[in-house]
Design an enzyme around this catalytic site. Structure first.
Site, PDB file in Angstrom:
ATOM      1  NE  ARG A   1      -3.677  -2.304   0.178  1.00  0.00           N
ATOM      2  CZ  ARG A   1      -3.248  -3.462  -0.338  1.00  0.00           C
ATOM      3  NH1 ARG A   1      -2.121  -3.529  -1.011  1.00  0.00           N
ATOM      4  NH2 ARG A   1      -3.972  -4.541  -0.232  1.00  0.00           N
TER       5      ARG A   1
ATOM      6  CB  SER B   1      -8.983  -1.570   4.450  1.00  0.00           C
ATOM      7  OG  SER B   1      -9.465  -2.746   3.873  1.00  0.00           O
TER       8      SER B   1
ATOM      9  CD  GLU C   1      -5.723   1.133   2.614  1.00  0.00           C
ATOM     10  OE1 GLU C   1      -5.277   0.081   3.098  1.00  0.00           O
ATOM     11  OE2 GLU C   1      -6.620   1.152   1.755  1.00  0.00           O
TER      12      GLU C   1
HETATM   13  C1  LIG Z   1     -15.538   0.135  -0.499  1.00  0.00           C
HETATM   14  C2  LIG Z   1     -14.055   0.321  -0.747  1.00  0.00           C
HETATM   15  C3  LIG Z   1     -13.259  -0.792  -0.939  1.00  0.00           C
HETATM   16  C4  LIG Z   1     -11.885  -0.634  -1.168  1.00  0.00           C
HETATM   17  N1  LIG Z   1     -11.125  -1.741  -1.371  1.00  0.00           N
HETATM   18  C5  LIG Z   1      -9.799  -1.626  -1.604  1.00  0.00           C
HETATM   19  C6  LIG Z   1      -8.993  -2.783  -1.804  1.00  0.00           C
HETATM   20  O1  LIG Z   1      -9.472  -3.917  -1.813  1.00  0.00           O
HETATM   21  N2  LIG Z   1      -7.664  -2.597  -2.016  1.00  0.00           N
HETATM   22  C7  LIG Z   1      -7.097  -1.354  -2.057  1.00  0.00           C
HETATM   23  O2  LIG Z   1      -5.881  -1.265  -2.266  1.00  0.00           O
HETATM   24  N3  LIG Z   1      -7.844  -0.246  -1.877  1.00  0.00           N
HETATM   25  C8  LIG Z   1      -9.177  -0.350  -1.656  1.00  0.00           C
HETATM   26  N4  LIG Z   1      -9.930   0.778  -1.445  1.00  0.00           N
HETATM   27  C9  LIG Z   1      -9.285   2.101  -1.461  1.00  0.00           C
HETATM   28  C10 LIG Z   1      -9.412   2.843  -2.817  1.00  0.00           C
HETATM   29  O3  LIG Z   1     -10.430   2.318  -3.604  1.00  0.00           O
HETATM   30  C11 LIG Z   1      -8.107   2.823  -3.613  1.00  0.00           C
HETATM   31  O4  LIG Z   1      -7.057   3.351  -2.863  1.00  0.00           O
HETATM   32  C12 LIG Z   1      -8.226   3.607  -4.934  1.00  0.00           C
HETATM   33  O5  LIG Z   1      -7.075   3.379  -5.733  1.00  0.00           O
HETATM   34  C13 LIG Z   1      -8.397   5.112  -4.720  1.00  0.00           C
HETATM   35  O6  LIG Z   1      -8.726   5.685  -5.970  1.00  0.00           O
HETATM   36  P1  LIG Z   1      -9.406   7.115  -6.068  1.00  0.00           P
HETATM   37  O7  LIG Z   1      -9.402   7.484  -7.507  1.00  0.00           O
HETATM   38  O8  LIG Z   1     -10.721   7.095  -5.410  1.00  0.00           O
HETATM   39  O9  LIG Z   1      -8.371   8.008  -5.256  1.00  0.00           O
HETATM   40  P2  LIG Z   1      -8.706   9.269  -4.342  1.00  0.00           P
HETATM   41  O10 LIG Z   1      -9.377   8.806  -3.101  1.00  0.00           O
HETATM   42  O11 LIG Z   1      -9.391  10.310  -5.140  1.00  0.00           O
HETATM   43  O12 LIG Z   1      -7.233   9.769  -3.988  1.00  0.00           O
HETATM   44  C14 LIG Z   1      -6.404   9.009  -3.138  1.00  0.00           C
HETATM   45  C15 LIG Z   1      -5.012   9.652  -3.102  1.00  0.00           C
HETATM   46  O13 LIG Z   1      -4.406   9.537  -4.375  1.00  0.00           O
HETATM   47  C16 LIG Z   1      -4.109  10.823  -4.921  1.00  0.00           C
HETATM   48  N5  LIG Z   1      -4.403  10.751  -6.359  1.00  0.00           N
HETATM   49  C17 LIG Z   1      -5.591  10.503  -6.963  1.00  0.00           C
HETATM   50  N6  LIG Z   1      -5.436  10.464  -8.289  1.00  0.00           N
HETATM   51  C18 LIG Z   1      -4.123  10.703  -8.535  1.00  0.00           C
HETATM   52  C19 LIG Z   1      -3.339  10.795  -9.721  1.00  0.00           C
HETATM   53  N7  LIG Z   1      -3.869  10.632 -10.945  1.00  0.00           N
HETATM   54  N8  LIG Z   1      -2.012  11.049  -9.588  1.00  0.00           N
HETATM   55  C20 LIG Z   1      -1.447  11.221  -8.369  1.00  0.00           C
HETATM   56  N9  LIG Z   1      -2.142  11.159  -7.217  1.00  0.00           N
HETATM   57  C21 LIG Z   1      -3.461  10.892  -7.300  1.00  0.00           C
HETATM   58  C22 LIG Z   1      -5.003  11.799  -4.171  1.00  0.00           C
HETATM   59  O14 LIG Z   1      -4.409  13.090  -4.138  1.00  0.00           O
HETATM   60  C23 LIG Z   1      -5.055  11.156  -2.800  1.00  0.00           C
HETATM   61  O15 LIG Z   1      -3.901  11.479  -2.072  1.00  0.00           O
HETATM   62  C24 LIG Z   1     -11.310   0.659  -1.217  1.00  0.00           C
HETATM   63  C25 LIG Z   1     -12.141   1.784  -1.036  1.00  0.00           C
HETATM   64  C26 LIG Z   1     -13.495   1.620  -0.812  1.00  0.00           C
HETATM   65  C27 LIG Z   1     -14.375   2.821  -0.660  1.00  0.00           C
END
Ligand SMILES: Cc1cc2nc3c(=O)[nH]c(=O)nc-3n(C[C@H](O)[C@H](O)[C@H](O)COP(=O)(O)OP(=O)(O)OC[C@H]3O[C@@H](n4cnc5c(N)ncnc54)[C@H](O)[C@@H]3O)c2cc1C
Length: 339
Positions: free
Chosen positions: A169, A239, A335
């Site tokens: 992570r 998580s 996380e």
């Molecule tokens: C129900 C649920 C289940 C989940 N299950 C998992 C799982 O099984 N495994 C897992 O690893 N994660 C899981 N996650 C966490 C999440 O889905 C991941 O971390 C996902 O990759 C976040 O994507 P996002 O576009 O929503 O990022 P955001 O929440 O919008 O951003 C997260 C971070 O990344 C940065 N960011 C976003 N886009 C970019 C970019 N293009 N370049 C640089 N930085 C950027 C943001 O500034 C922020 O710091 C889960 C979340 C939820 C709600």
């Protein structure tokens, strides 16, 4: 040279742009529909003297109620199969693609490799930021390269796996938060496909000679839907704590008391514990503090019970960390990113 016009949206409402459904506003918002708009956004923020933050699908953040700056949403899409050889397939997607759509796209094209990562919310661009993982797989396993904008040098760079510093992570993009913006991601899916069925719930598929990536994806989706609360119904960020990785000696008292406590030996000899198990054994499953709560279904999932703010979520997270530390002597690390 193409001229980029950016339209700042004043008093930008982010409540529907984060899966915790936290009430959150930004002084300005921008929805970026093309990668060329990323450098221009940094120029604009500097000209205005405003802080800038990047948001994808808002599924791994705890958003503050007010942000006195610009929130830029990465929304540019696109995906393609670049090449297929006898031993691999190269696939690429733009940062604003929905991650799960990209997984489905590769699986529907008949290619395996990321089916265990189905249904993870969020965008393609954020996937390498925390090296998303699930069901015994992580994006680093099939990573080929990515393009990223470096806001310090102003250059667009191609990152190899070594440059990304992937760990559990974690990555350089998370370590140096705010510096890089991921623009596109390239994955190398190996051929022939080797299903990854080591994880509980998937092992029952082992041995089937008609197995396809689509069947594994369907099983992953069914497992996730049976275990995790749907964020559209019960707002959450997945998580909330990472599984702690600790020295074996520090786990001895826990294993003496609970011989069946989940623990997984890491390549470096340390042990990964289950954060959800630690929280549940601390008696906190279903616990609530006002509008912030812990899911009844999964102790690792913090939920917005209605009208919660970032402060409510942080107060509950602090209580959980203190309780687990007092009970087991283990430090939990959050996380989702506080933005
Ligand atoms: C129900 C649920 C289940 C989940 N299950 C998992 C799982 O099984 N495994 C897992 O690893 N994660 C899981 N996650 C966490 C999440 O889905 C991941 O971390 C996902 O990759 C976040 O994507 P996002 O576009 O929503 O990022 P955001 O929440 O919008 O951003 C997260 C971070 O990344 C940065 N960011 C976003 N886009 C970019 C970019 N293009 N370049 C640089 N930085 C950027 C943001 O500034 C922020 O710091 C889960 C979340 C939820 C709600």
């Amino acid at each position: 040279m193409t001229q980029t016009t950016l339209s700042l949206i004043p008093d930008f409402d982010l409540s529907a742009r984060n899966t915790m459904a936290l009430q959150a506003r930004s002084r300005f918002g921008l929805v970026l529909d093309a990668p060329e708009e990323v450098p221009a956004t940094f120029v604009l923020a500097a000209e205005r003297g405003l802080p800038l933050r990047i948001l994808g699908g808002g599924s791994n953040v705890v958003l503050s109620a007010e942000f006195d700056g610009i929130t830029a949403i990465i929304a540019f899409k696109g995906r393609r199969i670049i090449e297929e050889t006898a031993d691999h397939v190269l696939v690429e997607a733009a940062a604003g693609e929905v991650w799960n759509d990209f997984v489905a796209y590769t699986v529907e094209a008949g290619f395996g490799g990321i089916e265990n990562l189905a249904l993870i919310p969020g965008t393609v661009g954020a996937a390498p930021v925390q090296n998303i993982g699930a069901y015994g797989a992580e994006i680093a396993d099939v990573f080929e390269s990515l393009t990223g904008y470096d806001s310090v040098t102003g250059e667009i760079t191609t990152f190899s796996r070594e440059m990304c510093g992937f760990a559990y992570r974690d990555s350089v993009f998370k370590q140096q938060a705010g510096r890089y913006v991921v623009l596109s991601l390239r994955l190398k899916l190996p051929k022939p496909w080797q299903p990854n069925l080591g994880f509980a719930g998937l092992s029952e598929l082992a041995g089937r000679d008609d197995l396809t990536p689509a069947m594994v994806m369907a099983q992953v989706i069914a497992l996730r839907q049976s275990k995790l609360p749907d964020w559209r119904v019960t707002p959450n960020a997945g998580s909330f704590f990472q599984n702690p990785i600790v020295n074996p000696a520090s786990v001895e008292p826990i294993l003496a008391e609970f011989p069946k406590a989940p623990n997984y030996t890491q390549p470096d000899g340390r042990l990964k514990l289950s954060a959800g198990w630690l929280i549940e054994q601390s008696g906190l499953k279903g616990f609530a503090m006002g509008p912030a709560g812990i899911s009844e279904r999964h102790a690792l999932v913090l939920i917005n019970r209605g009208g919660a703010s970032a402060d409510d979520i942080s107060a509950l997270a602090g209580h959980i960390k203190a309780t687990v530390k007092a009970r087991f002597g283990v430090e939990l690390h959050q996380e989702p990113v506080l933005l």
